[in-house]
Design a protein around this motif. Structure first.
Motif, PDB file in Angstrom:
ATOM      1  N   ASN A 206       8.455  -7.211 -23.175  1.00 16.94           N
ATOM      2  CA  ASN A 206       7.629  -8.160 -22.430  1.00 16.94           C
ATOM      3  C   ASN A 206       8.438  -8.807 -21.311  1.00 16.94           C
ATOM      4  O   ASN A 206       9.594  -9.184 -21.511  1.00 16.94           O
ATOM      5  N   PHE A 207       7.787  -8.940 -20.131  1.00 19.69           N
ATOM      6  CA  PHE A 207       8.410  -9.574 -18.975  1.00 19.69           C
ATOM      7  C   PHE A 207       7.582 -10.778 -18.539  1.00 19.69           C
ATOM      8  O   PHE A 207       6.345 -10.746 -18.582  1.00 19.69           O
ATOM      9  N   LEU A 208       8.270 -11.835 -18.115  1.00 21.08           N
ATOM     10  CA  LEU A 208       7.623 -12.993 -17.477  1.00 21.08           C
ATOM     11  C   LEU A 208       8.063 -12.996 -16.020  1.00 21.08           C
ATOM     12  O   LEU A 208       9.264 -13.024 -15.729  1.00 21.08           O
ATOM     13  N   VAL A 209       7.098 -12.934 -15.099  1.00 23.48           N
ATOM     14  CA  VAL A 209       7.408 -12.733 -13.678  1.00 23.48           C
ATOM     15  C   VAL A 209       6.895 -13.898 -12.843  1.00 23.48           C
ATOM     16  O   VAL A 209       5.705 -14.237 -12.904  1.00 23.48           O
ATOM     17  N   THR A 210       7.791 -14.513 -12.076  1.00 20.54           N
ATOM     18  CA  THR A 210       7.411 -15.542 -11.111  1.00 20.54           C
ATOM     19  C   THR A 210       8.156 -15.280  -9.814  1.00 20.54           C
ATOM     20  O   THR A 210       9.388 -15.328  -9.777  1.00 20.54           O
ATOM     21  N   TYR A 211       7.400 -14.998  -8.754  1.00 26.51           N
ATOM     22  CA  TYR A 211       8.026 -14.745  -7.455  1.00 26.51           C
ATOM     23  C   TYR A 211       7.425 -15.687  -6.411  1.00 26.51           C
ATOM     24  O   TYR A 211       6.208 -15.736  -6.237  1.00 26.51           O
ATOM     25  N   HIS A 212       8.279 -16.455  -5.737  1.00 23.92           N
ATOM     26  CA  HIS A 212       7.860 -17.388  -4.701  1.00 23.92           C
ATOM     27  C   HIS A 212       8.226 -16.848  -3.313  1.00 23.92           C
ATOM     28  O   HIS A 212       9.162 -16.042  -3.183  1.00 23.92           O
ATOM     29  N   PRO A 213       7.543 -17.308  -2.275  1.00 24.99           N
ATOM     30  CA  PRO A 213       7.911 -16.883  -0.925  1.00 24.99           C
ATOM     31  C   PRO A 213       9.342 -17.288  -0.581  1.00 24.99           C
ATOM     32  O   PRO A 213       9.795 -18.367  -0.964  1.00 24.99           O
ATOM     33  N   ALA A 238       5.842  -1.935 -20.902  1.00 21.47           N
ATOM     34  CA  ALA A 238       6.127  -3.373 -20.876  1.00 21.47           C
ATOM     35  C   ALA A 238       4.860  -4.171 -20.604  1.00 21.47           C
ATOM     36  O   ALA A 238       4.058  -3.812 -19.734  1.00 21.47           O
ATOM     37  N   LYS A 239       4.687  -5.261 -21.348  1.00 13.20           N
ATOM     38  CA  LYS A 239       3.615  -6.211 -21.066  1.00 13.20           C
ATOM     39  C   LYS A 239       4.158  -7.259 -20.091  1.00 13.20           C
ATOM     40  O   LYS A 239       5.311  -7.690 -20.211  1.00 13.20           O
ATOM     41  N   ILE A 240       3.300  -7.685 -19.140  1.00 11.70           N
ATOM     42  CA  ILE A 240       3.773  -8.541 -18.047  1.00 11.70           C
ATOM     43  C   ILE A 240       2.897  -9.783 -17.943  1.00 11.70           C
ATOM     44  O   ILE A 240       1.665  -9.686 -17.844  1.00 11.70           O
ATOM     45  N   ILE A 241       3.524 -10.947 -17.950  1.00 10.25           N
ATOM     46  CA  ILE A 241       2.845 -12.212 -17.675  1.00 10.25           C
ATOM     47  C   ILE A 241       3.305 -12.693 -16.306  1.00 10.25           C
ATOM     48  O   ILE A 241       4.493 -12.939 -16.088  1.00 10.25           O
ATOM     49  N   PHE A 242       2.362 -12.803 -15.368  1.00  9.96           N
ATOM     50  CA  PHE A 242       2.665 -13.328 -14.036  1.00  9.96           C
ATOM     51  C   PHE A 242       2.291 -14.811 -13.976  1.00  9.96           C
ATOM     52  O   PHE A 242       1.228 -15.212 -14.461  1.00  9.96           O
ATOM     53  N   THR A 243       3.144 -15.634 -13.377  1.00 11.71           N
ATOM     54  CA  THR A 243       2.738 -16.967 -12.947  1.00 11.71           C
ATOM     55  C   THR A 243       2.776 -16.983 -11.428  1.00 11.71           C
ATOM     56  O   THR A 243       3.727 -16.490 -10.817  1.00 11.71           O
ATOM     57  N   LYS A 244       1.744 -17.540 -10.835  1.00 11.35           N
ATOM     58  CA  LYS A 244       1.590 -17.452  -9.380  1.00 11.35           C
ATOM     59  C   LYS A 244       2.438 -18.500  -8.657  1.00 11.35           C
ATOM     60  O   LYS A 244       2.839 -19.509  -9.243  1.00 11.35           O
ATOM     61  N   PRO A 245       2.699 -18.279  -7.370  1.00 16.09           N
ATOM     62  CA  PRO A 245       3.570 -19.176  -6.616  1.00 16.09           C
ATOM     63  C   PRO A 245       2.902 -20.486  -6.259  1.00 16.09           C
ATOM     64  O   PRO A 245       1.679 -20.639  -6.375  1.00 16.09           O
ATOM     65  N   ASN A 246       3.726 -21.430  -5.797  1.00 11.77           N
ATOM     66  CA  ASN A 246       3.241 -22.707  -5.301  1.00 11.77           C
ATOM     67  C   ASN A 246       2.636 -22.530  -3.907  1.00 11.77           C
ATOM     68  O   ASN A 246       2.566 -21.426  -3.365  1.00 11.77           O
ATOM     69  N   SER A 247       2.241 -23.649  -3.308  1.00 13.61           N
ATOM     70  CA  SER A 247       1.561 -23.622  -2.013  1.00 13.61           C
ATOM     71  C   SER A 247       2.555 -23.580  -0.863  1.00 13.61           C
ATOM     72  O   SER A 247       2.467 -24.360   0.082  1.00 13.61           O
ATOM     73  N   ASP A 248       3.518 -22.676  -0.944  1.00 14.91           N
ATOM     74  CA  ASP A 248       4.461 -22.481   0.150  1.00 14.91           C
ATOM     75  C   ASP A 248       3.876 -21.524   1.178  1.00 14.91           C
ATOM     76  O   ASP A 248       2.854 -20.864   0.945  1.00 14.91           O
ATOM     77  N   THR A 249       4.548 -21.411   2.317  1.00 20.89           N
ATOM     78  CA  THR A 249       4.135 -20.463   3.341  1.00 20.89           C
ATOM     79  C   THR A 249       4.032 -19.064   2.742  1.00 20.89           C
ATOM     80  O   THR A 249       4.959 -18.591   2.082  1.00 20.89           O
ATOM     81  N   ASP A 250       2.899 -18.391   2.955  1.00 25.44           N
ATOM     82  CA  ASP A 250       2.612 -17.026   2.482  1.00 25.44           C
ATOM     83  C   ASP A 250       2.399 -16.947   0.972  1.00 25.44           C
ATOM     84  O   ASP A 250       2.319 -15.844   0.415  1.00 25.44           O
ATOM     85  N   GLY A 251       2.271 -18.076   0.293  1.00 27.45           N
ATOM     86  CA  GLY A 251       2.039 -18.040  -1.146  1.00 27.45           C
ATOM     87  C   GLY A 251       0.738 -17.354  -1.517  1.00 27.45           C
ATOM     88  O   GLY A 251       0.655 -16.668  -2.545  1.00 27.45           O
ATOM     89  N   ARG A 252      -0.287 -17.515  -0.701  1.00 27.28           N
ATOM     90  CA  ARG A 252      -1.579 -16.914  -1.009  1.00 27.28           C
ATOM     91  C   ARG A 252      -1.527 -15.392  -0.929  1.00 27.28           C
ATOM     92  O   ARG A 252      -2.268 -14.698  -1.628  1.00 27.28           O
ATOM     93  N   ILE A 253      -0.673 -14.872  -0.063  1.00 21.56           N
ATOM     94  CA  ILE A 253      -0.515 -13.418   0.025  1.00 21.56           C
ATOM     95  C   ILE A 253      -0.001 -12.879  -1.305  1.00 21.56           C
ATOM     96  O   ILE A 253      -0.498 -11.881  -1.841  1.00 21.56           O
ATOM     97  N   ILE A 254       1.005 -13.537  -1.861  1.00 19.83           N
ATOM     98  CA  ILE A 254       1.579 -13.107  -3.133  1.00 19.83           C
ATOM     99  C   ILE A 254       0.541 -13.215  -4.245  1.00 19.83           C
ATOM    100  O   ILE A 254       0.394 -12.289  -5.059  1.00 19.83           O
ATOM    101  N   GLN A 285      10.421 -17.999 -24.492  1.00 18.74           N
ATOM    102  CA  GLN A 285      10.967 -17.799 -25.840  1.00 18.74           C
ATOM    103  C   GLN A 285      10.601 -16.435 -26.413  1.00 18.74           C
ATOM    104  O   GLN A 285      11.381 -15.845 -27.173  1.00 18.74           O
ATOM    105  N   HIS A 286       9.438 -15.891 -26.025  1.00 19.53           N
ATOM    106  CA  HIS A 286       8.922 -14.691 -26.675  1.00 19.53           C
ATOM    107  C   HIS A 286       8.979 -13.435 -25.800  1.00 19.53           C
ATOM    108  O   HIS A 286       8.598 -12.360 -26.279  1.00 19.53           O
ATOM    109  N   VAL A 287       9.415 -13.544 -24.552  1.00 20.16           N
ATOM    110  CA  VAL A 287       9.577 -12.347 -23.725  1.00 20.16           C
ATOM    111  C   VAL A 287      11.013 -11.854 -23.815  1.00 20.16           C
ATOM    112  O   VAL A 287      11.899 -12.525 -24.345  1.00 20.16           O
ATOM    113  N   ASP A 288      11.242 -10.658 -23.267  1.00 17.30           N
ATOM    114  CA  ASP A 288      12.585 -10.069 -23.297  1.00 17.30           C
ATOM    115  C   ASP A 288      13.418 -10.477 -22.095  1.00 17.30           C
ATOM    116  O   ASP A 288      14.651 -10.516 -22.190  1.00 17.30           O
ATOM    117  N   LEU A 289      12.759 -10.759 -20.979  1.00 27.69           N
ATOM    118  CA  LEU A 289      13.482 -11.233 -19.806  1.00 27.69           C
ATOM    119  C   LEU A 289      12.530 -11.911 -18.847  1.00 27.69           C
ATOM    120  O   LEU A 289      11.302 -11.743 -18.922  1.00 27.69           O
TER     121      LEU A 289
END
Length: 387
Positions: A206-213, A238-254, A285-289
């Motif tokens: 399992n992966f937890l993914v957060t990418y910001h601009p 792999a199972k993937i949990i995404f958390t979306k970015p904040n309201s930074d420039t180009d955040g809506r594109i991501i 706590q429950h993902v691998d990275l």
């Protein structure tokens, strides 16, 4: 005895999660009156109207400052900054706080600090001295440091950097990273509870993914996101949990690209605008990275003895442990980093790594300092020259 009015500003879900325990300690202290001012993403339907979460936690919101436009272009963000400064000026005139508490390096925080400085309200700033060379946050953070009167930092090296900026050592306090406090004080969810809460079943990997601009990158995020998705596809189980970015420039594109990816891969991925602190920390706590370029990957994740795959330059310059694997924003580099992170050898090494950010007992340290300082004599600052 007149209570000291302490106004805490929050503009994002992540920031509120970090401030929660400090707000509780202020509220419960008989010598203080807590004032809460919310702004930015908290008031946006697009980002989940997270001010409701603050109210559900039992806090009274004293002011709501609308400032976030629907545009995340540089012009839109700059305009939001101006609107925020205007809104905070009016709010502070009504609240008349004795001191303002702000955290971090976002433009909402900058707006609040600007208005408070002009209104001659002392400012206590959490987490100056840090470095994020790939984002405009760097310049905003240092600017707030120069406007602030008291500084709560997370390591000795950051304390030295704030002093290097001319702040007097008597006003700069190393209290550790407040993000670790949630880990110590929250009862995190079990794997089953987390799965039920997010309506998503975890797998063997399992992966937890957060990418910001990367706000100082002129290229934009589309190419990087395509490389990231290609790397994730290299691990089809792999199972993937995404958390979306904040309201930074180009955040809506991501955010849009994440939604498109999840729609094509519904059985192995899910995305959230806001997990909230409890579910987010439980997920770690429950993902691998953890994969992406969020500061939480540098500060909080190592405390779970989990690897962080840190993409690109956004967090370049921030103090880190050996559990963080830096890689380029290219699929081959990301794939190699993930393979290293989930390897048995690296997993064994994780147990030996120590965080440089303290033990998590932060809020009470800050409260003790806020009780002692003389707010009325705070405004006059002299530049401290290094000898």
């Amino acid at each position: 005895m007149n209570k000291r009015k302490i106004c805490v500003v929050t503009g994002t879900r992540a920031e509120y999660g970090l401030l929660y325990w400090l707000m509780k300690e202020i509220e419960d202290d008989e010598s203080f009156e807590l004032q809460v001012a919310v702004t930015g993403m908290h008031l946006s339907p697009e980002f989940g109207l997270t001010y409701k979460m603050i109210e559900q936690d039992g806090f009274k919101i004293d002011e709501k400052i609308e400032m976030l436009l629907s545009s995340d272009t540089p012009v839109g963000i700059a305009t939001s900054l101006g609107l925020g400064t205007i809104g905070f000026a009016s709010a502070f005139e009504r609240l008349k706080p004795d001191i303002l508490v702000v955290l971090g390096d976002r433009f909402e925080t900058m707006a609040a600090a600007q208005a408070a400085m002009i209104a001659r309200i002392p400012i206590a700033h959490l987490y100056g001295g840090e470095v994020t060379e790939g984002a405009i946050d760097e310049a905003i953070r240092h600017s707030i440091t120069k406007m602030a009167h008291y500084h709560f930092v997370s390591t000795d090296s950051y304390r030295r950097r704030v002093i290097q900026l001319g702040e007097h050592p008597d006003r700069v306090f190393n209290v550790g990273a407040i993000g670790l406090e949630n880990i110590c004080r929250m009862q995190l969810l079990t794997k089953t509870e987390l799965e039920e809460s997010i309506d998503f079943s975890l797998g063997e990997v399992n992966f937890l993914v957060t990418y910001h601009p990367v706000t100082l990158d002129r290229i934009g995020p589309k190419e990087t996101m395509m490389e990231l998705f290609a790397a994730l596809d290299y691990f089809p189980d792999a199972k993937i949990i995404f958390t979306k970015p904040n309201s930074d420039t180009d955040g809506r594109i991501i955010s849009q690209m994440i939604d498109e990816y999840v729609s094509k891969n519904p059985s192995r991925s899910i995305a959230f605008t806001s997990l909230g602190q409890l579910r987010y920390l439980s997920a770690i706590q429950h993902v691998d990275l953890v994969l992406g370029n969020s500061s939480s990957g540098i500060i909080e994740v190592p405390s779970f003895k989990k690897p962080t795959i840190n993409l690109g330059n956004r967090q370049r310059g921030r103090l880190r442990t050996d559990s963080i694997i830096d890689c380029e924003e290219q699929r081959s580099s990301i794939i190699n980093a993930i393979q290293l992170g989930i390897s048995k050898e690296f997993q064994r090494k994780l147990q030996t790594f120590r965080s440089p950010y303290g033990e998590g007992d932060v809020s009470l340290k800050i409260i003790e300092i806020l009780r002692k300082v003389d707010y009325k004599d705070s405004l006059m600052k002299s530049f401290f020259d290094l000898k």
